[in-house]
Design an enzyme around this catalytic site. Structure first.
Site, PDB file in Angstrom:
ATOM      1  N   HIS A 101       0.850  -1.199   0.000  1.00 27.67           N
ATOM      2  CA  HIS A 101       0.000   0.000   0.000  1.00 27.67           C
ATOM      3  C   HIS A 101       0.877   1.237   0.000  1.00 27.67           C
ATOM      4  CE1 HIS A 101       1.136  -0.411   4.230  1.00 27.67           C
ATOM      5  NE2 HIS A 101       0.802   0.862   4.418  1.00 27.67           N
ATOM      6  N   ASP A 103       0.500   5.103   1.958  1.00 26.10           N
ATOM      7  CA  ASP A 103      -0.345   5.764   2.950  1.00 26.10           C
ATOM      8  C   ASP A 103      -1.102   6.944   2.332  1.00 26.10           C
ATOM      9  OD1 ASP A 103       0.874   4.028   4.789  1.00 26.10           O
ATOM     10  OD2 ASP A 103       2.426   5.492   5.280  1.00 26.10           O
ATOM     11  N   HIS A 256       4.846   0.302   0.256  1.00 26.85           N
ATOM     12  CA  HIS A 256       5.554  -0.447   1.300  1.00 26.85           C
ATOM     13  C   HIS A 256       4.670  -1.567   1.845  1.00 26.85           C
ATOM     14  CE1 HIS A 256       3.638   2.987   3.343  1.00 26.85           C
ATOM     15  NE2 HIS A 256       3.516   2.210   4.397  1.00 26.85           N
ATOM     16  N   ARG A 271       5.504   6.556  14.042  1.00 28.99           N
ATOM     17  CA  ARG A 271       5.421   7.066  12.663  1.00 28.99           C
ATOM     18  C   ARG A 271       4.913   8.504  12.624  1.00 28.99           C
ATOM     19  NH1 ARG A 271       1.312   4.501   8.335  1.00 28.99           N
ATOM     20  NH2 ARG A 271       0.141   6.393   8.748  1.00 28.99           N
TER      21      ARG A 271
END
Ligand code: SIN
Length: 282
Positions: A101, A103, A256, A271
């Site tokens: 995917h 983000d 990723h 993150r």
């Protein structure tokens, strides 16, 4: 890299470079920031080792590059809404991000990128793979490139973060706010990277639902073809984490995939996601 202040070592021919000789706990100069931005544009993802940053230092590093996007779905680090927790506990079986995917493609201005800092890692496993969507695009035939240039695709958060979504149930307690999973965005299938100017194949298995004007059923086989193509290993690099490692990836240029092969152990990452800009074809 030319005239580099840092030692830049590519991790594969297509994507990724490790940056040595930088201490990210210290404020970056404008020249250092621009050099790291250039490396991010050149390699799609840059890696750092042994960066034991405090949350404040992590935030300060991120703010050198763009505004921080406060994530609507992820649980945050207590006291730091800007930092999302990517956590898997020993008793949990599902991980966060365990499929290809990119983000925030469901946002009208998809995130520039994310800066993931390893706080606790399993003894082995828990690596993350990255794919170059520029190299994936370039390897397509001229005919398919031409077809894709005319298409736009719809991306959504609903089927991932919404209340009815299986993923939402699998990682319950680690993500929330299903009622906020209302974003749908339409982007060109081939975009020009806003900084490097490279062409990027911009669809992903996580969030793309269909081509604009096509049904989901009609879209399925072409999307699956593109996903199988981009999943070819020559477009990838694989990063093995240690405590204090950082991966800073560009969400437009890469996909990723967090590998879920460490059941019974904890993996905890922090993150920060950076705001991006609307994506255009030319
Ligand atoms: C993510 O998908 O943002 C998480 C990646 C990882 O945990 O390696």
């Amino acid at each position: 890299m030319r005239n580099s202040r840092f030692d830049v070592r590519p991790t594969s021919p297509a994507v990724g470079a490790e940056i040595l000789g930088v201490d990210l706990s210290k404020p970056l100069s404008a020249a250092e920031t621009e050099e790291l931005r250039g490396a991010l544009n050149d390699f799609g993802v840059i890696f750092f080792r042994d960066q034991d940053l405090s949350p404040e230092q992590h935030i300060a590093f991120a703010e050198r590059f763009a505004e921080i996007n406060v994530n609507r779905f992820f649980r945050s680090v207590p006291g730091y809404p800007q930092i999302a927790e990517v956590r898997k506990e020993p008793k949990q079986t599902a991980n966060i991000g365990g499929g290809w995917h990119t983000d925030h493609s469901y946002d009208e201005a998809p995130a520039l990128g994310s800066i993931l800092l390893a706080r606790e890692v399993p003894e082995s496993g828990g690596d993350t793979m990255f794919a170059s969507m520029h190299h994936a695009y370039e390897a397509l035939s001229d005919g398919l490139k031409q077809t894709l240039e005319g298409l736009r695709a719809v991306h959504s958060s609903r089927h991932v973060f919404g209340a009815a979504a299986q993923y939402s149930r699998d990682v319950a307690g680690r993500i929330g706010n299903p009622d906020l999973a209302t974003q749908d965005a339409v982007h060109p299938v081939v975009v020009r990277h806003p900084e490097s100017g490279r062409k990027i194949l911009y669809v992903n298995p996580g969030f793309t639902t269909h081509f604009e004007g096509w049904t989901q059923k009609e879209s399925r086989s072409l999307l699956d073809y593109l996903y199988a193509h981009a999943a070819r290993p020559e477009f990838h690099t694989r990063f093995q984490w240690r405590k204090g490692s950082i991966a800073f990836w560009d969400n437009r240029a890469t996909w990723h995939f967090a590998i879920n092969d460490y059941h019974g152990e904890r993996r905890l990452m922090h993150r920060i996601t950076l705001e991006g800009v609307p994506l255009v074809r030319r």
